[in-house]
Design a protein around this motif. Sequence first.
Motif, PDB file in Angstrom:
ATOM      1  N   ILE A 347       0.848  -1.193   0.000  1.00  0.00           N
ATOM      2  CA  ILE A 347       0.000   0.000   0.000  1.00  0.00           C
ATOM      3  C   ILE A 347       0.883   1.243   0.000  1.00  0.00           C
ATOM      4  CG2 ILE A 347      -1.780   1.274   1.266  1.00  0.00           C
ATOM      5  CD1 ILE A 347      -2.601  -1.478   2.471  1.00  0.00           C
ATOM      6  N   GLU A 348       0.751   2.039  -1.022  1.00  0.00           N
ATOM      7  CA  GLU A 348       1.563   3.243  -1.136  1.00  0.00           C
ATOM      8  C   GLU A 348       1.151   4.261  -0.072  1.00  0.00           C
ATOM      9  OE1 GLU A 348       2.849   6.592  -4.514  1.00  0.00           O
ATOM     10  OE2 GLU A 348       1.287   5.097  -4.933  1.00  0.00           O
ATOM     11  N   LYS A 349       2.149   4.846   0.578  1.00  0.00           N
ATOM     12  CA  LYS A 349       1.917   5.846   1.628  1.00  0.00           C
ATOM     13  C   LYS A 349       0.824   5.373   2.602  1.00  0.00           C
ATOM     14  CE  LYS A 349       3.173   9.688  -1.412  1.00  0.00           C
ATOM     15  NZ  LYS A 349       2.715  10.963  -2.060  1.00  0.00           N
ATOM     16  N   PRO A 350       1.059   4.254   3.266  1.00  0.00           N
ATOM     17  CA  PRO A 350      -0.019   3.621   4.042  1.00  0.00           C
ATOM     18  C   PRO A 350      -0.498   4.424   5.238  1.00  0.00           C
ATOM     19  CG  PRO A 350       2.067   2.541   4.490  1.00  0.00           C
ATOM     20  CD  PRO A 350       2.319   3.477   3.359  1.00  0.00           C
ATOM     21  N   TYR A 351       0.335   5.313   5.753  1.00  0.00           N
ATOM     22  CA  TYR A 351      -0.093   6.101   6.905  1.00  0.00           C
ATOM     23  C   TYR A 351      -0.886   7.341   6.505  1.00  0.00           C
ATOM     24  CZ  TYR A 351       2.252   3.362  10.460  1.00  0.00           C
ATOM     25  OH  TYR A 351       2.607   2.350  11.316  1.00  0.00           O
ATOM     26  N   GLU A 352      -0.917   7.645   5.232  1.00  0.00           N
ATOM     27  CA  GLU A 352      -1.686   8.792   4.781  1.00  0.00           C
ATOM     28  C   GLU A 352      -3.131   8.387   4.507  1.00  0.00           C
ATOM     29  OE1 GLU A 352       0.055  11.203   1.761  1.00  0.00           O
ATOM     30  OE2 GLU A 352       2.111  10.892   2.508  1.00  0.00           O
ATOM     31  N   PHE A 353      -4.031   9.321   4.738  1.00  0.00           N
ATOM     32  CA  PHE A 353      -5.457   9.118   4.490  1.00  0.00           C
ATOM     33  C   PHE A 353      -5.765   9.728   3.130  1.00  0.00           C
ATOM     34  CE2 PHE A 353      -9.937  10.520   5.024  1.00  0.00           C
ATOM     35  CZ  PHE A 353     -10.504   9.287   5.260  1.00  0.00           C
ATOM     36  N   ILE A 354      -5.973   8.864   2.117  1.00  0.00           N
ATOM     37  CA  ILE A 354      -6.112   9.308   0.731  1.00  0.00           C
ATOM     38  C   ILE A 354      -7.399   8.692   0.176  1.00  0.00           C
ATOM     39  CG2 ILE A 354      -5.069   9.351  -1.565  1.00  0.00           C
ATOM     40  CD1 ILE A 354      -2.343   8.820  -0.156  1.00  0.00           C
ATOM     41  N   ILE A 355      -8.411   9.506  -0.062  1.00  0.00           N
ATOM     42  CA  ILE A 355      -9.735   8.959  -0.391  1.00  0.00           C
ATOM     43  C   ILE A 355      -9.902   8.610  -1.867  1.00  0.00           C
ATOM     44  CG2 ILE A 355     -10.708  10.264   1.524  1.00  0.00           C
ATOM     45  CD1 ILE A 355     -12.153  11.990  -0.623  1.00  0.00           C
ATOM     46  N   ASP A 356      -8.922   8.933  -2.691  1.00  0.00           N
ATOM     47  CA  ASP A 356      -9.026   8.582  -4.111  1.00  0.00           C
ATOM     48  C   ASP A 356      -7.858   7.679  -4.527  1.00  0.00           C
ATOM     49  OD1 ASP A 356      -7.169  10.577  -3.777  1.00  0.00           O
ATOM     50  OD2 ASP A 356      -7.904  11.852  -5.405  1.00  0.00           O
ATOM     51  N   ARG A 357      -7.565   6.704  -3.692  1.00  0.00           N
ATOM     52  CA  ARG A 357      -6.515   5.745  -4.028  1.00  0.00           C
ATOM     53  C   ARG A 357      -6.882   4.985  -5.300  1.00  0.00           C
ATOM     54  NH1 ARG A 357      -2.572   4.632  -0.363  1.00  0.00           N
ATOM     55  NH2 ARG A 357      -2.845   5.549   1.712  1.00  0.00           N
ATOM     56  N   GLU A 358      -5.856   4.543  -6.008  1.00  0.00           N
ATOM     57  CA  GLU A 358      -6.073   3.805  -7.252  1.00  0.00           C
ATOM     58  C   GLU A 358      -6.721   2.448  -6.983  1.00  0.00           C
ATOM     59  OE1 GLU A 358      -3.492   2.132 -11.083  1.00  0.00           O
ATOM     60  OE2 GLU A 358      -2.591   3.556  -9.671  1.00  0.00           O
ATOM     61  N   ARG A 359      -6.341   1.820  -5.858  1.00  0.00           N
ATOM     62  CA  ARG A 359      -6.890   0.503  -5.503  1.00  0.00           C
ATOM     63  C   ARG A 359      -7.426   0.557  -4.071  1.00  0.00           C
ATOM     64  NH1 ARG A 359      -2.456  -3.937  -6.743  1.00  0.00           N
ATOM     65  NH2 ARG A 359      -4.267  -5.291  -6.410  1.00  0.00           N
ATOM     66  N   PRO A 360      -8.570   1.194  -3.871  1.00  0.00           N
ATOM     67  CA  PRO A 360      -9.049   1.436  -2.509  1.00  0.00           C
ATOM     68  C   PRO A 360      -9.449   0.175  -1.752  1.00  0.00           C
ATOM     69  CG  PRO A 360     -10.708   2.081  -4.122  1.00  0.00           C
ATOM     70  CD  PRO A 360      -9.457   1.794  -4.886  1.00  0.00           C
ATOM     71  N   ARG A 361      -9.795  -0.890  -2.462  1.00  0.00           N
ATOM     72  CA  ARG A 361     -10.218  -2.123  -1.781  1.00  0.00           C
ATOM     73  C   ARG A 361      -9.047  -3.002  -1.364  1.00  0.00           C
ATOM     74  NH1 ARG A 361     -15.493  -3.482  -1.610  1.00  0.00           N
ATOM     75  NH2 ARG A 361     -16.937  -2.168  -2.791  1.00  0.00           N
ATOM     76  N   GLN A 362      -7.848  -2.540  -1.571  1.00  0.00           N
ATOM     77  CA  GLN A 362      -6.683  -3.340  -1.214  1.00  0.00           C
ATOM     78  C   GLN A 362      -6.400  -3.143   0.290  1.00  0.00           C
ATOM     79  OE1 GLN A 362      -2.886  -2.378  -3.098  1.00  0.00           O
ATOM     80  NE2 GLN A 362      -2.525  -4.549  -3.401  1.00  0.00           N
ATOM     81  N   HIS A 363      -7.142  -3.872   1.086  1.00  0.00           N
ATOM     82  CA  HIS A 363      -6.926  -3.832   2.538  1.00  0.00           C
ATOM     83  C   HIS A 363      -7.387  -5.156   3.141  1.00  0.00           C
ATOM     84  CE1 HIS A 363     -11.218  -3.315   3.463  1.00  0.00           C
ATOM     85  NE2 HIS A 363     -11.282  -2.419   2.497  1.00  0.00           N
ATOM     86  N   LEU A 364      -7.050  -5.353   4.418  1.00  0.00           N
ATOM     87  CA  LEU A 364      -7.322  -6.609   5.109  1.00  0.00           C
ATOM     88  C   LEU A 364      -8.369  -6.461   6.208  1.00  0.00           C
ATOM     89  CD1 LEU A 364      -3.619  -7.830   5.469  1.00  0.00           C
ATOM     90  CD2 LEU A 364      -5.363  -8.860   3.996  1.00  0.00           C
TER      91      LEU A 364
END
Length: 423
Positions: A347-364
């Motif tokens: 996850i790019e810049k994982p500590y930043e809160f970015i609401i328009d990520r390219e792959r927003p569903r990439q989480h656990l």
Amino acid sequence: MHRTLDPPQDSRYDRARERAFALPLEEFDPADPELFRSNAHWPYFDRLREEDPVHYTSDSMFGPYWSITRYEDIIDVEANHAVFSSASALGGITLVDVTPDLRRESFISMDPPRHAAQRKTIAPVFTSTHLEQLAIGIRERSVECFDNLPTSEVFDWVGRVSIELTTQMLAVLFDFPFEDRRKLTRWSDLATTIPGPAGVVATEDERQAELEECARYFSRLWDARINQPPKSDLLSVMAHSPATRDVDPKNFLGNLLLLIVGGNETTRNTLSGSIYAVSRHPAQYEKLRKNPALIDSFVQEVIRWQTPVAHMRRTVLSDIEFRGKRIRKGDKVAMWYVSGNRDERVIEKPYEFIIDRERPRQHLSFGFGIHRCVGLRLAELQLKIIWEEIPKRFERIEVVDEPRRVYSNFVNGYETLPVRIAR
């Protein structure tokens, strides 16, 4: 690689980071609930991902256990049911060990093939058709809640909004007496608490006594459902399904508590966390207000950023060599979702809160594989509707003080969040 928190560092984080990078790795105990209550756990997981991603803690209040901290490693453990077991008889899904007589089996704490039948019973409640019907009530309740919030005065967002909206939703799902709905919140808190001075009860005996009250209450509702025609609420669905209608009392209460906790904690703490996130990142809130089409990716980002369930546990069925470490039969393994969701390898810049990520569903945050949260679409729907309504009404929701967080290494949540809405 030393990562920093976003929001910006403060003195408490600086001290936590200094301790985390000065402490010998053999003394690491990332499951210490106090780390989560003080929001000091992040640098410990940063260091583990870099230096010891499959880490053994030999001594803790939960006994010895392994920590899996990288995103891809967590997925590999989740997918390997032949070695890593969820079974209640072996300890279940949390690091907290309970005596065999107190273990309550639920479908999330079953291995294949038993898991599938009970999970399949619940799944129809979360179909797209049923969600469309539920959406109407979610919006009505959200609008009523927001339109009655005070302005220009401090109030607790957790109690006034997060708990209320999620508890109302739970009452609808169970067709539970609405006037008693706060019992569901209490039972959820009891199911996940660690008894003691920092928990919601002082002793395990107190916790068990209240959970037995939960069982008795639901037994009365269950008996009524069995003698009624099938309906679409969770209790009726279970009462009329061959896979769940004849389960033993422990399995009955285990499934109830799973559904109560799942329906409460994910949405409740993500909703609180989303307010905390946008207060720390006002530019992202403005981005959403100007472009409501970002709502879907916004919801995924707050679910990732908050990670409401910090870990899931597995128990090893046979010796295995995993990432160069010898993990033995019977060992406890914690998959740290909070760490995987901050893994900069994925996850790019994982500590930043970015609401328009390219792959927003990439989480656990919802897990992975067969145990992935069965109600995730409902959680997403509720958060989506809530955040469609908030920008229509509030230019800014100000967090006026740091939240008080839950004493738990399982629920990554909030007890209080003081806010003020500008007039």
